[in-house]
Design an enzyme around this catalytic site. Structure first.
Site, PDB file in Angstrom:
ATOM      1  N   GLN A  98      91.232  18.659 -25.874  1.00 41.50           N
ATOM      2  CA  GLN A  98      91.538  17.691 -26.921  1.00 41.50           C
ATOM      3  C   GLN A  98      90.972  16.316 -26.536  1.00 41.50           C
ATOM      4  O   GLN A  98      90.995  15.401 -27.338  1.00 41.50           O
ATOM      5  CB  GLN A  98      93.052  17.524 -27.066  1.00 41.50           C
ATOM      6  N   VAL A 100      88.445  13.270 -25.409  1.00 44.59           N
ATOM      7  CA  VAL A 100      87.111  12.815 -25.812  1.00 44.59           C
ATOM      8  C   VAL A 100      86.424  12.090 -24.659  1.00 44.59           C
ATOM      9  O   VAL A 100      85.390  11.461 -24.836  1.00 44.59           O
ATOM     10  CB  VAL A 100      87.193  11.874 -27.046  1.00 44.59           C
ATOM     11  N   ASP A 101      87.004  12.194 -23.453  1.00 48.47           N
ATOM     12  CA  ASP A 101      86.536  11.366 -22.341  1.00 48.47           C
ATOM     13  C   ASP A 101      85.365  11.945 -21.559  1.00 48.47           C
ATOM     14  O   ASP A 101      84.787  11.271 -20.705  1.00 48.47           O
ATOM     15  CB  ASP A 101      87.697  11.027 -21.393  1.00 48.47           C
ATOM     16  N   HIS A 116      87.989  17.289 -30.384  1.00 52.95           N
ATOM     17  CA  HIS A 116      88.017  15.960 -31.010  1.00 52.95           C
ATOM     18  C   HIS A 116      86.771  15.134 -30.744  1.00 52.95           C
ATOM     19  O   HIS A 116      86.801  13.915 -30.879  1.00 52.95           O
ATOM     20  CB  HIS A 116      89.273  15.200 -30.541  1.00 52.95           C
ATOM     21  N   CYS A 146      72.845   3.193 -39.209  1.00 56.28           N
ATOM     22  CA  CYS A 146      71.930   4.314 -38.999  1.00 56.28           C
ATOM     23  C   CYS A 146      70.519   3.950 -39.446  1.00 56.28           C
ATOM     24  O   CYS A 146      70.328   3.455 -40.555  1.00 56.28           O
ATOM     25  CB  CYS A 146      72.446   5.518 -39.778  1.00 56.28           C
ATOM     26  N   THR A 187      99.514  18.828 -22.093  1.00 55.82           N
ATOM     27  CA  THR A 187      99.679  18.670 -23.533  1.00 55.82           C
ATOM     28  C   THR A 187     101.047  19.233 -23.900  1.00 55.82           C
ATOM     29  O   THR A 187     101.568  20.087 -23.195  1.00 55.82           O
ATOM     30  CB  THR A 187      98.538  19.407 -24.275  1.00 55.82           C
ATOM     31  N   SER A 188     101.594  18.731 -25.000  1.00 57.68           N
ATOM     32  CA  SER A 188     102.906  19.223 -25.389  1.00 57.68           C
ATOM     33  C   SER A 188     102.792  20.653 -25.897  1.00 57.68           C
ATOM     34  O   SER A 188     101.888  20.977 -26.668  1.00 57.68           O
ATOM     35  CB  SER A 188     103.476  18.326 -26.486  1.00 57.68           C
ATOM     36  N   ASN A 212     102.762  21.149 -17.658  1.00 58.38           N
ATOM     37  CA  ASN A 212     102.911  19.808 -18.227  1.00 58.38           C
ATOM     38  C   ASN A 212     103.947  19.020 -17.435  1.00 58.38           C
ATOM     39  O   ASN A 212     104.853  19.586 -16.824  1.00 58.38           O
ATOM     40  CB  ASN A 212     103.322  19.898 -19.704  1.00 58.38           C
ATOM     41  N   GLU A 214     106.218  16.855 -18.580  1.00 58.12           N
ATOM     42  CA  GLU A 214     107.534  16.883 -19.210  1.00 58.12           C
ATOM     43  C   GLU A 214     107.969  18.304 -19.532  1.00 58.12           C
ATOM     44  O   GLU A 214     107.177  19.069 -20.071  1.00 58.12           O
ATOM     45  CB  GLU A 214     107.500  16.111 -20.541  1.00 58.12           C
TER      46      GLU A 214
HETATM   47 ZN    ZN Z   1      72.474   8.333 -41.161  1.00 58.68          ZN
END
Ligand code: ZN
Length: 240
Positions: A98, A100-101, A116, A146, A187-188, A212, A214
Protein backbone atom coordinates in the site's frame (compact mmCIF):
# COMPACT_ATOMS: atom_id res chain seq x y z
CA UNK A 1 5.10 -18.25 16.89
CA UNK A 2 8.77 -17.58 16.24
CA UNK A 3 9.28 -19.03 12.82
CA UNK A 4 7.29 -20.03 9.75
CA UNK A 5 8.23 -23.18 7.84
CA UNK A 6 8.18 -21.60 4.39
CA UNK A 7 9.07 -24.87 2.66
CA UNK A 8 5.44 -25.89 3.22
CA UNK A 9 4.20 -23.15 0.87
CA UNK A 10 4.50 -22.50 -2.86
CA UNK A 11 2.44 -19.37 -3.48
CA UNK A 12 3.40 -16.78 -0.94
CA UNK A 13 1.81 -13.34 -0.77
CA UNK A 14 2.89 -10.59 1.61
CA UNK A 15 0.92 -7.34 1.93
CA UNK A 16 2.71 -4.40 3.51
CA UNK A 17 1.27 -1.17 4.87
CA UNK A 18 2.56 2.02 6.42
CA UNK A 19 3.72 0.26 9.61
CA UNK A 20 6.68 -1.27 7.79
CA UNK A 21 8.12 2.16 6.94
CA UNK A 22 7.77 3.81 10.34
CA UNK A 23 11.31 2.74 11.31
CA UNK A 24 12.50 4.46 8.12
CA UNK A 25 11.22 7.74 9.49
CA UNK A 26 8.02 7.86 7.44
CA UNK A 27 4.78 8.57 9.21
CA UNK A 28 1.61 6.81 8.31
CA UNK A 29 -0.05 9.33 6.10
CA UNK A 30 -3.02 7.99 4.22
CA UNK A 31 -6.23 7.71 6.18
CA UNK A 32 -6.11 7.13 9.91
CA UNK A 33 -3.00 8.25 11.71
CA UNK A 34 -2.33 11.20 9.45
CA UNK A 35 -3.22 13.72 12.15
CA UNK A 36 0.37 14.97 12.36
CA UNK A 37 0.21 16.32 8.82
CA UNK A 38 -0.25 20.05 8.40
CA UNK A 39 -2.59 19.42 5.46
CA UNK A 40 -5.86 17.54 5.40
CA UNK A 41 -5.12 14.52 3.21
CA UNK A 42 -8.70 13.82 2.23
CA UNK A 43 -8.97 17.42 1.00
CA UNK A 44 -5.53 18.27 -0.46
CA UNK A 45 -5.06 14.76 -1.80
CA UNK A 46 -8.51 14.40 -3.41
CA UNK A 47 -8.90 13.93 -7.15
CA UNK A 48 -11.51 16.73 -7.16
CA UNK A 49 -8.71 19.25 -6.49
CA UNK A 50 -7.73 18.71 -10.11
CA UNK A 51 -10.76 20.80 -11.07
CA UNK A 52 -10.46 23.64 -8.57
CA UNK A 53 -6.90 23.81 -7.24
CA UNK A 54 -4.44 21.14 -8.51
CA UNK A 55 -1.52 22.89 -6.79
CA UNK A 56 -3.00 21.72 -3.47
CA UNK A 57 -2.06 18.17 -4.44
CA UNK A 58 1.56 19.22 -4.84
CA UNK A 59 1.51 21.20 -1.58
CA UNK A 60 0.60 17.99 0.19
CA UNK A 61 2.67 15.48 -1.74
CA UNK A 62 5.66 17.72 -2.39
CA UNK A 63 6.62 17.57 1.26
CA UNK A 64 6.01 13.83 1.39
CA UNK A 65 8.11 13.33 -1.72
CA UNK A 66 10.97 15.14 -0.01
CA UNK A 67 10.69 12.89 3.07
CA UNK A 68 10.40 9.77 0.94
CA UNK A 69 13.45 10.56 -1.21
CA UNK A 70 15.58 10.83 1.91
CA UNK A 71 14.20 7.69 3.57
CA UNK A 72 16.16 4.43 3.61
CA UNK A 73 14.80 0.89 3.89
CA UNK A 74 14.91 -0.77 7.30
CA UNK A 75 15.49 -4.39 8.33
CA UNK A 76 11.88 -5.33 7.56
CA UNK A 77 12.24 -4.25 3.92
CA UNK A 78 15.62 -5.98 3.66
CA UNK A 79 14.39 -9.25 5.12
CA UNK A 80 11.60 -9.41 2.49
CA UNK A 81 14.08 -8.75 -0.32
CA UNK A 82 16.44 -11.39 1.07
CA UNK A 83 13.55 -13.84 1.37
CA UNK A 84 12.71 -13.36 -2.32
CA UNK A 85 16.32 -14.11 -3.29
CA UNK A 86 16.24 -17.41 -1.36
CA UNK A 87 12.99 -18.81 -2.80
CA UNK A 88 12.96 -22.48 -3.72
CA UNK A 89 12.53 -23.30 -7.43
CA UNK A 90 8.89 -24.30 -6.87
CA UNK A 91 7.97 -21.14 -4.96
CA UNK A 92 6.42 -17.87 -6.10
CA UNK A 93 6.42 -14.73 -4.07
CA UNK A 94 4.31 -11.60 -4.59
CA UNK A 95 4.88 -8.52 -2.48
CA UNK A 96 1.82 -6.25 -2.53
CA UNK A 97 2.27 -2.86 -0.93
CA UNK A 98 0.00 0.00 0.00
CA UNK A 99 3.06 2.20 0.39
CA UNK A 100 4.14 4.76 -2.20
CA UNK A 101 7.64 5.21 -0.77
CA UNK A 102 9.51 2.82 -3.07
CA UNK A 103 11.48 1.40 -0.11
CA UNK A 104 10.86 -2.22 -1.14
CA UNK A 105 12.53 -1.51 -4.50
CA UNK A 106 15.40 0.29 -2.75
CA UNK A 107 15.88 -2.77 -0.53
CA UNK A 108 16.05 -5.04 -3.59
CA UNK A 109 12.59 -6.64 -3.82
CA UNK A 110 11.58 -7.51 -7.37
CA UNK A 111 8.05 -8.83 -7.72
CA UNK A 112 6.13 -5.88 -6.28
CA UNK A 113 2.55 -4.79 -6.83
CA UNK A 114 2.03 -1.15 -5.84
CA UNK A 115 -1.62 -0.59 -5.00
CA UNK A 116 -1.32 3.16 -4.51
CA UNK A 117 1.40 4.11 -6.98
CA UNK A 118 4.89 5.45 -6.39
CA UNK A 119 5.90 8.88 -5.16
CA UNK A 120 9.20 8.75 -7.07
CA UNK A 121 7.28 9.14 -10.32
CA UNK A 122 5.12 11.82 -11.93
CA UNK A 123 2.18 11.24 -14.28
CA UNK A 124 -0.17 13.25 -16.45
CA UNK A 125 -3.61 13.90 -14.94
CA UNK A 126 -5.24 13.40 -18.34
CA UNK A 127 -6.13 9.70 -18.58
CA UNK A 128 -6.18 9.89 -22.41
CA UNK A 129 -2.63 11.27 -22.57
CA UNK A 130 0.21 9.08 -23.88
CA UNK A 131 2.77 10.41 -21.39
CA UNK A 132 4.36 7.48 -19.56
CA UNK A 133 4.85 8.12 -15.80
CA UNK A 134 8.46 9.16 -15.38
CA UNK A 135 11.00 9.17 -12.57
CA UNK A 136 10.82 12.57 -10.92
CA UNK A 137 12.07 13.69 -7.55
CA UNK A 138 11.31 17.39 -7.94
CA UNK A 139 9.30 19.24 -5.36
CA UNK A 140 7.25 21.77 -7.33
CA UNK A 141 6.31 25.24 -6.13
CA UNK A 142 4.46 25.96 -9.37
CA UNK A 143 2.03 23.61 -11.08
CA UNK A 144 3.93 21.41 -13.57
CA UNK A 145 2.24 21.03 -16.97
CA UNK A 146 2.37 18.10 -19.39
CA UNK A 147 4.42 18.79 -22.54
CA UNK A 148 2.15 16.60 -24.64
CA UNK A 149 -1.35 17.74 -23.67
CA UNK A 150 -0.89 20.77 -21.39
CA UNK A 151 -2.83 19.16 -18.53
CA UNK A 152 -1.51 19.42 -14.96
CA UNK A 153 1.01 16.76 -13.91
CA UNK A 154 0.48 14.85 -10.68
CA UNK A 155 2.58 12.62 -8.47
CA UNK A 156 2.07 9.02 -9.66
CA UNK A 157 0.00 8.02 -6.64
CA UNK A 158 -3.63 7.08 -6.19
CA UNK A 159 -5.47 10.14 -4.93
CA UNK A 160 -8.49 10.07 -2.65
CA UNK A 161 -11.55 9.37 -4.78
CA UNK A 162 -9.47 7.43 -7.33
CA UNK A 163 -9.50 3.71 -7.95
CA UNK A 164 -6.56 1.35 -7.58
CA UNK A 165 -4.83 1.07 -11.00
CA UNK A 166 -6.34 -1.77 -13.04
CA UNK A 167 -3.10 -3.72 -13.44
CA UNK A 168 -2.25 -3.56 -9.72
CA UNK A 169 -5.79 -4.62 -8.86
CA UNK A 170 -5.68 -7.54 -11.30
CA UNK A 171 -2.18 -8.65 -10.22
CA UNK A 172 -3.04 -8.68 -6.53
CA UNK A 173 -6.30 -10.56 -7.09
CA UNK A 174 -4.55 -13.16 -9.22
CA UNK A 175 -1.81 -13.70 -6.62
CA UNK A 176 -4.38 -14.05 -3.83
CA UNK A 177 -6.51 -16.49 -5.76
CA UNK A 178 -3.58 -18.92 -5.93
CA UNK A 179 -1.89 -18.27 -2.62
CA UNK A 180 -1.29 -20.82 0.13
CA UNK A 181 0.37 -18.40 2.57
CA UNK A 182 -0.76 -14.82 3.16
CA UNK A 183 1.00 -12.47 5.56
CA UNK A 184 -0.12 -8.89 6.17
CA UNK A 185 2.51 -6.64 7.75
CA UNK A 186 2.17 -3.18 9.27
CA UNK A 187 -1.43 -2.69 8.33
CA UNK A 188 -4.73 -3.00 10.13
CA UNK A 189 -6.29 -6.43 9.76
CA UNK A 190 -9.79 -5.03 10.03
CA UNK A 191 -9.90 -2.47 7.19
CA UNK A 192 -9.40 -2.58 3.43
CA UNK A 193 -7.32 -3.79 1.70
CA UNK A 194 -6.00 -6.30 4.29
CA UNK A 195 -9.51 -7.25 5.38
CA UNK A 196 -10.58 -8.04 1.80
CA UNK A 197 -7.31 -9.69 0.88
CA UNK A 198 -7.36 -12.05 3.84
CA UNK A 199 -10.84 -13.16 2.87
CA UNK A 200 -9.61 -14.02 -0.63
CA UNK A 201 -6.66 -15.87 0.88
CA UNK A 202 -8.96 -17.73 3.23
CA UNK A 203 -11.14 -18.69 0.29
CA UNK A 204 -8.02 -20.11 -1.41
CA UNK A 205 -7.39 -22.18 1.76
CA UNK A 206 -4.22 -20.29 2.59
CA UNK A 207 -2.49 -20.00 5.92
CA UNK A 208 -3.09 -16.39 7.06
CA UNK A 209 -0.99 -14.33 9.46
CA UNK A 210 -1.14 -10.71 10.61
CA UNK A 211 2.03 -8.98 11.80
CA UNK A 212 1.18 -5.60 13.29
CA UNK A 213 2.15 -3.36 16.17
CA UNK A 214 -1.38 -2.98 17.47
CA UNK A 215 -3.50 -6.00 18.43
CA UNK A 216 -6.49 -6.39 16.09
CA UNK A 217 -9.64 -4.81 17.52
CA UNK A 218 -12.11 -6.25 16.79
CA UNK A 219 -10.49 -9.55 15.83
CA UNK A 220 -10.82 -10.53 12.20
CA UNK A 221 -11.32 -14.30 12.31
CA UNK A 222 -9.98 -14.68 8.74
CA UNK A 223 -6.49 -14.23 10.24
CA UNK A 224 -5.48 -17.55 11.78
CA UNK A 225 -2.46 -16.13 13.58
CA UNK A 226 -1.58 -12.70 14.86
CA UNK A 227 1.88 -11.52 15.90
CA UNK A 228 2.17 -8.13 17.57
CA UNK A 229 5.31 -6.06 17.54
CA UNK A 230 7.50 -3.89 15.36
CA UNK A 231 7.89 -5.07 11.77
CA UNK A 232 11.61 -4.24 11.75
CA UNK A 233 12.15 -6.53 14.74
CA UNK A 234 9.73 -9.34 13.84
CA UNK A 235 10.32 -9.81 10.12
CA UNK A 236 14.06 -10.55 10.19
CA UNK A 237 13.27 -13.35 12.63
CA UNK A 238 10.13 -14.66 10.91
CA UNK A 239 11.52 -14.59 7.38
CA UNK A 240 14.94 -16.05 8.31
ZN1 ZN B 1 -0.53 14.84 -20.82
Amino acid sequence: MNKIDFSLYQQIVVLTGAGISVASGLKTYRGAGSDSSEYDFADYGHIDRLKDDPMKVWKLYGKLRKDIIQAQPNSAHYSLAEFERRLLPNQNFTLITQNVDGLHQKAGSKNIVELHGNMHKTRCSNLECKLVPFKDEKVYTELPICDLCKSPLLPDVVLFGEKIPAFADWSSKRALRECDLFIAVGTSGTVSPAANFVRSAEYADAKTILVNLEPMEPKNPAFQDEINGKAEELLPRLMA
